[in-house]
Design a protein around this motif. Structure first.
Motif, PDB file in Angstrom:
ATOM      1  N   ASN A   1       0.820  -1.214   0.000  1.00 31.38           N
ATOM      2  CA  ASN A   1       0.000   0.000   0.000  1.00 31.38           C
ATOM      3  C   ASN A   1       0.856   1.267   0.000  1.00 31.38           C
TER       4      ASN A   1
ATOM      5  N   ASN B   1       1.059   8.258  14.405  1.00 28.71           N
ATOM      6  CA  ASN B   1       0.153   7.270  15.006  1.00 28.71           C
ATOM      7  C   ASN B   1      -1.099   7.064  14.152  1.00 28.71           C
TER       8      ASN B   1
ATOM      9  N   GLN C   1      -0.151   4.985  11.171  1.00 29.43           N
ATOM     10  CA  GLN C   1       0.124   3.594  11.519  1.00 29.43           C
ATOM     11  C   GLN C   1      -1.177   2.817  11.754  1.00 29.43           C
ATOM     12  N   ARG C   2      -2.157   3.485  12.369  1.00 33.38           N
ATOM     13  CA  ARG C   2      -3.445   2.827  12.571  1.00 33.38           C
ATOM     14  C   ARG C   2      -4.122   2.542  11.227  1.00 33.38           C
TER      15      ARG C   2
ATOM     16  N   ALA D   1      -2.556   2.328   8.068  1.00 28.65           N
ATOM     17  CA  ALA D   1      -1.787   1.536   7.112  1.00 28.65           C
ATOM     18  C   ALA D   1      -1.172   0.275   7.698  1.00 28.65           C
ATOM     19  N   GLY D   2      -1.049   0.204   9.022  1.00 25.42           N
ATOM     20  CA  GLY D   2      -0.420  -0.952   9.642  1.00 25.42           C
ATOM     21  C   GLY D   2       1.087  -0.968   9.520  1.00 25.42           C
ATOM     22  N   ARG D   3       1.686   0.191   9.253  1.00 22.45           N
ATOM     23  CA  ARG D   3       3.140   0.303   9.128  1.00 22.45           C
ATOM     24  C   ARG D   3       3.529   1.764   9.336  1.00 22.45           C
ATOM     25  N   THR D   4       4.829   2.040   9.274  1.00 27.57           N
ATOM     26  CA  THR D   4       5.290   3.419   9.424  1.00 27.57           C
ATOM     27  C   THR D   4       5.222   4.162   8.087  1.00 27.57           C
TER      28      THR D   4
END
Length: 423
Positions: free
Chosen positions: A77, A312, A315-316, A318-321
């Motif tokens: 993504n 934050n 990250q919520r 996309a599930g990554r940095t």
């Protein structure tokens, strides 16, 4: 709501006195309930009277060599996640202004097919395109829609020619150019008084472009390039078990005959050999450029200027940095949203004119407002100088001055530009 208003009316209609605190508390409650009711009515309303502003995210699927490290594979993504966060941010404000932002994605490996799909979307009413593609596709798409009411936001190509000789009036740039990045690094080296440098570059065209930008930046900031070498490698080759022993011997031998220097610069845009150089050179010197100490528009460890909550939220979602491509896509979408809010319009030409005006500014967790350069439509922004784990500094560095904005010390300035599209 009706019962609360009736109760409040009875309180003030009775003949006895009511404590001031009770009156104030009741007034606050009534006001809050009225506001909540109004917001609920707004959110529950249909789309009648709502201006829908569609945005298209376009990704060219490019064949690339596998990265040297297993940690560097591209996220599925990549880019689109930043655009999605931008859409969420836009709609937070847009819902109260009767504006709704939507996002659709198109991607493909064949340039002609990809461009045909985008042109069809533009003819159907999409006026804003966030593009992650090579410079060739950026130019081809720009030509294909030049007579249509649409604009491209280049989020993925750092090529300087897109801002200079090949600049286009319907292309804006949220990706930093190579010169912005290398100027940021050169400023830091000059600030540190690390003035003697050597350069190792790769054979790929993108490596050579980055190396050319480094040479320009070194000259601009008075650093001395004492020597250069090209590192030859077999593209796509992987090191087998025990390969680190070969590298441990190869890199010292390769760098042994370089002149004495303060810093070794690496130009490896293809990401095929640069990671081999830190901690393996003949002389114990810092490594910088595409690897080691590197310039970047965004760093996943940044906590400056309110970036923690921004990181934050991403990250919520996309599930990554967040990576630089995500940040560039987010800035593009937010530029559209901010302009639509301020200009009160969804018309592409109106919003683009507003972006290039003195009134536009974008808050982007960089400590100062970001604006677009009117001579080549490149967004101005500070650049992090970082290691993989943490940012080390932020350019422009102290002491580098400019008569308009210090951000214009990074990249091609107005007196230097060869772009004529905006004159």
């Amino acid at each position: 709501m009706g019962n609360l208003l009736s109760t409040t009316f009875r309180i003030f209609s009775r003949g006895r006195r009511t404590p001031v605190a009770t009156v104030l508390a009741t007034a606050i409650i009534v006001g809050s309930m009225l506001l909540s009711a109004r917001i609920s009515e707004t959110l529950a309303a249909d789309d009648k009277g709502v201006a829908v502003i569609p945005i298209l995210y376009v990704e060219e699927i490019r064949e690339t060599l596998p990265p040297l490290s297993l940690l560097d594979f591209r996220a599925k993504n990549a880019g689109i996640a930043g655009a999605q966060l931008g859409i969420s941010d836009n709609n937070t404000t847009g819902r109260f202004l009767k504006q709704k932002f939507t996002l659709e994605q198109v991607k493909g490996a064949k340039g002609d097919d990809l461009i045909a799909k985008v042109v069809a979307k533009v003819k159907a009413g999409t006026g804003f395109i966030v593009l992650d593609a090579s410079a060739e596709v950026v130019l081809a798409l720009s030509e294909a829609i030049k007579d249509l009411p649409a604009v491209i936001f280049n989020a993925g190509a750092a090529d300087q020619r897109l801002r200079e000789a090949d600049c286009r009036a319907n292309v804006k740039h949220t990706a930093a150019s190579h010169t912005m990045l290398t100027d940021a690094l050169a400023q830091y080296l000059a600030w540190k008084q690390w003035r003697k440098v050597v350069l190792v570059s790769g054979p790929k065209p993108e490596d050579k472009r980055y190396a050319a930008s480094l040479r320009r930046s070194l000259k601009r900031y008075g650093l001395k390039l004492l020597g250069e070498k090209e590192f030859e490698y077999k593209p796509g080759s992987r090191r087998a078990d025990g390969g680190f022993e070969q590298v441990q011997k190869q890199i010292p031998s390769f760098t042994q005959d370089l002149p004495d220097h303060d810093v070794l610069l690496v130009a490896d845009e293809a990401n095929q050999f640069g990671e081999y150089f830190p901690n393996r050179t003949w002389k114990p010197r810092p490594v910088a450029g595409t690897h080691g100490l590197y310039p970047t528009t965004w760093h996943p460890a940044s906590e400056l200027w309110g970036a923690t909550q921004f990181q934050n939220r991403f990250q919520r979602l996309a599930g990554r940095t967040m990576e630089p491509l995500d940040y560039a896509a987010w800035m593009a979408v937010r530029s559209i949203g901010e302009s639509a809010t301020r200009a009160g319009s969804g018309d592409p030409k109106t919003l683009i004119d507003y972006m290039l005006s003195d009134n536009f500014e974008l808050a982007a967790f960089k400590g100062q407002k970001l604006t677009y350069r009117p001579w080549n439509a490149q967004i101005r922004q500070p650049i992090f100088v970082a290691t993989p784990k943490i940012h080390v500094s932020v350019s422009p560095q102290q002491g580098f001055l400019h008569r308009v904005t210090v951000l214009d010390t990074l990249g091609i300035d107005k007196p230097e530009t060869k772009c004529t599209a905006f004159k």
